[in-house]
Structure formats: C-alpha cells, structure tokens
Design a protein around this motif. Structure first.
Motif, PDB file in Angstrom:
ATOM      1  N   VAL A 125       8.563  -3.861  -1.466  1.00 40.06           N
ATOM      2  CA  VAL A 125       7.133  -3.348  -1.149  1.00 40.06           C
ATOM      3  C   VAL A 125       7.406  -2.520   0.187  1.00 40.06           C
ATOM      4  CG1 VAL A 125       5.875  -5.188  -2.186  1.00 40.06           C
ATOM      5  CG2 VAL A 125       6.248  -5.239   0.345  1.00 40.06           C
ATOM      6  N   SER A 126       6.490  -1.811   0.644  1.00 40.43           N
ATOM      7  CA  SER A 126       6.525  -1.025   1.975  1.00 40.43           C
ATOM      8  C   SER A 126       6.230  -1.938   3.176  1.00 40.43           C
ATOM      9  CB  SER A 126       5.579   0.180   1.829  1.00 40.43           C
ATOM     10  OG  SER A 126       4.300  -0.235   2.037  1.00 40.43           O
ATOM     11  N   ALA A 127       6.812  -1.457   4.142  1.00 41.42           N
ATOM     12  CA  ALA A 127       6.593  -2.053   5.397  1.00 41.42           C
ATOM     13  C   ALA A 127       5.189  -2.138   5.897  1.00 41.42           C
ATOM     14  CB  ALA A 127       7.428  -1.677   6.550  1.00 41.42           C
ATOM     15  N   TYR A 155      -1.941   1.590  -4.081  1.00 39.81           N
ATOM     16  CA  TYR A 155      -1.777   2.366  -5.134  1.00 39.81           C
ATOM     17  C   TYR A 155      -0.795   3.799  -5.231  1.00 39.81           C
ATOM     18  CZ  TYR A 155      -3.807   5.356  -8.921  1.00 39.81           C
ATOM     19  OH  TYR A 155      -3.709   6.300  -9.959  1.00 39.81           O
ATOM     20  N   PRO A 156      -0.836   4.127  -4.247  1.00 36.99           N
ATOM     21  CA  PRO A 156      -0.093   5.297  -4.159  1.00 36.99           C
ATOM     22  C   PRO A 156       1.372   4.924  -3.967  1.00 36.99           C
ATOM     23  CG  PRO A 156      -1.189   5.100  -2.088  1.00 36.99           C
ATOM     24  CD  PRO A 156      -1.839   4.315  -2.994  1.00 36.99           C
ATOM     25  N   LEU A 157       1.695   3.619  -3.359  1.00 31.24           N
ATOM     26  CA  LEU A 157       2.999   3.034  -3.058  1.00 31.24           C
ATOM     27  C   LEU A 157       3.672   2.864  -4.241  1.00 31.24           C
ATOM     28  CD1 LEU A 157       2.256   1.130   0.030  1.00 31.24           C
ATOM     29  CD2 LEU A 157       3.115   3.560  -0.163  1.00 31.24           C
ATOM     30  N   LEU A 158       2.684   2.275  -5.209  1.00 32.29           N
ATOM     31  CA  LEU A 158       3.419   1.869  -6.591  1.00 32.29           C
ATOM     32  C   LEU A 158       3.651   3.176  -7.479  1.00 32.29           C
ATOM     33  CD1 LEU A 158       0.626  -0.763  -7.554  1.00 32.29           C
ATOM     34  CD2 LEU A 158       3.161  -1.348  -7.248  1.00 32.29           C
ATOM     35  N   GLN A 159       2.948   4.125  -7.310  1.00 31.39           N
ATOM     36  CA  GLN A 159       3.209   5.298  -8.025  1.00 31.39           C
ATOM     37  C   GLN A 159       4.603   5.997  -7.342  1.00 31.39           C
ATOM     38  OE1 GLN A 159      -0.441   7.568  -7.509  1.00 31.39           O
ATOM     39  NE2 GLN A 159      -0.826   7.129 -10.116  1.00 31.39           N
ATOM     40  N   ILE A 172       4.534  -7.571  -4.796  1.00 35.66           N
ATOM     41  CA  ILE A 172       3.190  -7.738  -4.233  1.00 35.66           C
ATOM     42  C   ILE A 172       2.797  -9.222  -4.450  1.00 35.66           C
ATOM     43  CG2 ILE A 172       0.613  -7.348  -4.434  1.00 35.66           C
ATOM     44  CD1 ILE A 172       1.465  -4.444  -5.119  1.00 35.66           C
ATOM     45  N   LEU A 173       3.212  -9.548  -5.737  1.00 37.48           N
ATOM     46  CA  LEU A 173       2.990 -11.175  -6.057  1.00 37.48           C
ATOM     47  C   LEU A 173       3.794 -12.030  -5.039  1.00 37.48           C
ATOM     48  CD1 LEU A 173       1.706 -13.117  -8.016  1.00 37.48           C
ATOM     49  CD2 LEU A 173       3.630 -13.048  -9.496  1.00 37.48           C
ATOM     50  N   ILE A 174       5.089 -11.745  -4.962  1.00 34.15           N
ATOM     51  CA  ILE A 174       5.779 -12.578  -4.095  1.00 34.15           C
ATOM     52  C   ILE A 174       5.053 -12.479  -2.638  1.00 34.15           C
ATOM     53  CG2 ILE A 174       8.151 -12.771  -3.112  1.00 34.15           C
ATOM     54  CD1 ILE A 174       9.327 -11.781  -5.388  1.00 34.15           C
ATOM     55  N   LEU A 175       4.672 -11.309  -2.010  1.00 35.79           N
ATOM     56  CA  LEU A 175       4.143 -11.119  -0.835  1.00 35.79           C
ATOM     57  C   LEU A 175       2.888 -12.258  -0.817  1.00 35.79           C
ATOM     58  CD1 LEU A 175       4.585  -9.480   1.767  1.00 35.79           C
ATOM     59  CD2 LEU A 175       2.978  -7.756   0.759  1.00 35.79           C
ATOM     60  N   MET A 226       9.025   4.858  12.295  1.00 38.70           N
ATOM     61  CA  MET A 226      10.168   4.469  12.017  1.00 38.70           C
ATOM     62  C   MET A 226      10.987   4.639  10.877  1.00 38.70           C
ATOM     63  SD  MET A 226      11.077   2.933  15.224  1.00 38.70           S
ATOM     64  CE  MET A 226      12.577   1.842  15.001  1.00 38.70           C
ATOM     65  N   VAL A 227      10.271   4.624   9.793  1.00 36.63           N
ATOM     66  CA  VAL A 227      11.143   4.516   8.422  1.00 36.63           C
ATOM     67  C   VAL A 227      10.226   5.517   7.573  1.00 36.63           C
ATOM     68  CG1 VAL A 227      12.051   2.303   8.424  1.00 36.63           C
ATOM     69  CG2 VAL A 227       9.677   2.534   7.826  1.00 36.63           C
ATOM     70  N   ASP A 228       9.544   6.489   8.227  1.00 35.27           N
ATOM     71  CA  ASP A 228       8.862   7.738   7.386  1.00 35.27           C
ATOM     72  C   ASP A 228       8.008   7.083   6.128  1.00 35.27           C
ATOM     73  OD1 ASP A 228      10.094   9.580   9.106  1.00 35.27           O
ATOM     74  OD2 ASP A 228      11.830   9.438   8.088  1.00 35.27           O
ATOM     75  N   GLU A 229       7.429   5.930   6.226  1.00 38.51           N
ATOM     76  CA  GLU A 229       6.390   5.595   5.136  1.00 38.51           C
ATOM     77  C   GLU A 229       5.144   6.607   5.056  1.00 38.51           C
ATOM     78  OE1 GLU A 229       5.778   1.455   4.724  1.00 38.51           O
ATOM     79  OE2 GLU A 229       7.883   1.026   4.395  1.00 38.51           O
ATOM     80  N   PRO A 230       4.718   6.645   4.056  1.00 44.25           N
ATOM     81  CA  PRO A 230       3.525   7.616   3.897  1.00 44.25           C
ATOM     82  C   PRO A 230       2.176   7.194   4.280  1.00 44.25           C
ATOM     83  CG  PRO A 230       4.066   6.816   1.553  1.00 44.25           C
ATOM     84  CD  PRO A 230       5.153   6.296   2.704  1.00 44.25           C
ATOM     85  N   LEU A 231       1.310   7.854   5.017  1.00 45.62           N
ATOM     86  CA  LEU A 231      -0.053   7.577   5.333  1.00 45.62           C
ATOM     87  C   LEU A 231      -0.837   8.367   4.668  1.00 45.62           C
ATOM     88  CD1 LEU A 231       0.075   7.079   9.379  1.00 45.62           C
ATOM     89  CD2 LEU A 231      -0.050   5.198   7.438  1.00 45.62           C
TER      90      LEU A 231
END
Length: 297
Positions: free
Chosen positions: A98-100, A146-150, A159-162, A268-273
C-alpha cells in the motif's frame, strides 16, 4: 483567567500532540524508503534493537530507573506482542503493498477500533454512533485507496493486512491503559516491550531471510534510524505521555496523522494527491469525530 501552570501544561500537551502526529505519520514514508533496500523484517529487527537499546540505556544507566519486577515482565511482554510483534510486524509487510499516505490514513482509524474493542472487552453496549463512525472511516479509507488500487500504489491484500495491524495496535493500546504499572517509567516500559517484541519476531526473520534482497545502503540506514529514534522513541514517548493524561483526548491527535502522512508522502516519495484523497481524509475525520465526541463524557 487560567493559572499560568495550567496554561503551560496545555501548551505542553499541544506541542506533544503535534510532534506525535507528525512523527507517527512519517513512519509509513520512512518504511517505504527502507523497503527499497531491505526485506520488511530486517528493517523491523534493526529498528527495534536500535530503539530498544537506546531507551534502556537512558532508563537504567543514565536515569537509574528500576527494572520491571515479577508481574510487570508479563505485562510488558503482552504489550510488546500486540504493539511490536503483531502491529508493527504486520504494518511493515502491508507497506510493501500500500502507499505511505494510505498507511497514515489507516493509523488514524485506531480510535474507532479502540472504542469498539473497549466496549466488547469491558462488556459495554456498543452505540449506534460507534458503528456509524466505523462505516464512515472505512468509506474514507476506500475513497483514498480507490485511485491507488488502479495505479498499483495499493492492493486489496495489503489493505487487509493494514487493517489487521490496526486492530492489533488498538488491542495493545487498551491493554496498556488498563494495566497498573506501579510507577514504572515509560522509557523502561517502551524499551523492554520493543526488545521483547523484536525477540518474538526473530523466528519469522530467520524463516524469510534472503541475503540477496538486503542492501545496507544509505536508504536502509536512514529508514531504520528514523524509525528507531524519531518514531519508536520520539513518537511513542509522546503518545504514552498523552495516553497517561487522557486516553480519549490523546486519540484526537490522530486526526492530524493522515494530513501529515499524505503531505510527507507527496513531498518525499512522489505519491499522488487527488480529490479522492481529500474526500477520504474528510470521511475518516468525520468518523473519528463521531466516535470521540460520543465517548468524550
């Protein structure tokens, strides 16, 4: 007018709360950076050994605080099992999937789990508001995910482990707040629970270790050092300080975690907003407010 001592105390609580939220939220991004260089349990063990050793040196050698006695060893071991072995062990695995930012958002849902698990643990009636808040939080996490899954920034399994790790953390928090620690210093508790939790993880490390997947470069040492000192020592000490004053009010500071988390991950790691991120955070905050405001009394 409030007495000056009260104002100072309130100011200390505010500073501790902000620092806790920022440092705690930074853990997911720091973990992401470390996973580029090493396996999850290698990062965890190094983190826990560094953090636990520093805390125990401070507690027993520099501050000359007493060692745990008799029943306290069992209490610390159970707390370490929940808070280190299960929670952080599962969390570092989830961060591979998963994303940070999403990791930080999930952390903010802990007060909802804490209230619900407390109701079951203490045989209290679960209120409709508590169920509603859980639904709102899950909607928020889904919207943000949702957009991160895509875009392959997250997987359903991750997500379940989280979520499972969040339940373990909430169980640990409730357990800690319900124990009589007989004045045992929080550095002593935190140091020993970190070391003991790491020991419980060692068999998993030995089974899964693959030397070719671990490069002890600057990313690895930055990640483990930050996680050990800033998060495991700094953030947790602030959290235990806030819990000691008021467990419910302490949970309010988790509101800031997803905000800090997504911002740190973005820079820091360029994850989308995206707008999904915004609406997801809003739903989680509404869900948290619903639970915490209904249980404030």
């Amino acid at each position: 007018m409030l007495p000056i001592t009260t104002k100072i105390k309130e100011f200390k609580i505010i500073i501790a709360g902000i620092l806790f939220a920022f440092l705690w939220a930074s853990a997911s991004t720091a973990t992401k950076i470390g996973l580029h260089a090493a396996q999850p349990f290698v990062i965890s063990i190094f983190r826990f050994i560094i953090a636990g050793s520093i805390m125990l040196i401070l507690s027993h050698i520099i501050m000359a605080k007493r060692f745990p006695q008799k029943k306290e060893w069992m209490q610390i071991s159970i707390y370490g099992l929940f808070n280190i072995t299960f929670y952080l062990g599962l969390y570092v695995v989830a961060m591979q999937k998963v994303s940070a930012g999403l990791g930080s958002l999930a952390v903010a849902t802990n007060p909802v789990f804490i209230v619900l698990i407390s109701a079951v643990w203490l045989s209290h009636k679960i209120k409709f508001k508590n169920i509603l808040s859980l639904i709102l939080c899950f909607i928020g996490v889904f919207l943000a995910a949702y957009p991160l899954l895509q875009s392959s920034f997250a997987t359903p399994g991750g997500i379940l482990i989280l979520v499972t790790s969040m339940i373990a953390y909430s169980l640990g928090t409730i357990y800690y707040s319900k124990q009589n620690w007989n004045g045992l210093h929080i550095l002593t508790i935190n140091g020993w629970q970190t070391i003991i939790g790491a020991v419980f993880l060692l068999p998993v490390l030995f089974i899964t270790y693959q030397s070719e997947k671990n490069v002890f470069n600057s990313d690895f040492w930055f990640s483990t050092s930050w996680l050990a000192i800033a998060v495991s020592i700094g953030a947790v000490q602030f959290w235990l300080y806030l819990l000691k004053i008021n467990p419910i009010k302490a949970s309010y500071w988790l509101f800031l975690c997803p905000i800090f988390g997504f911002l740190i991950a973005y820079f820091m790691v360029d994850e989308p907003l995206t707008l999904y991120t915004l609406f997801g955070v809003v739903f989680v905050i509404i869900g948290l407010y619903t639970t915490l405001s209904s249980d404030k009394k």
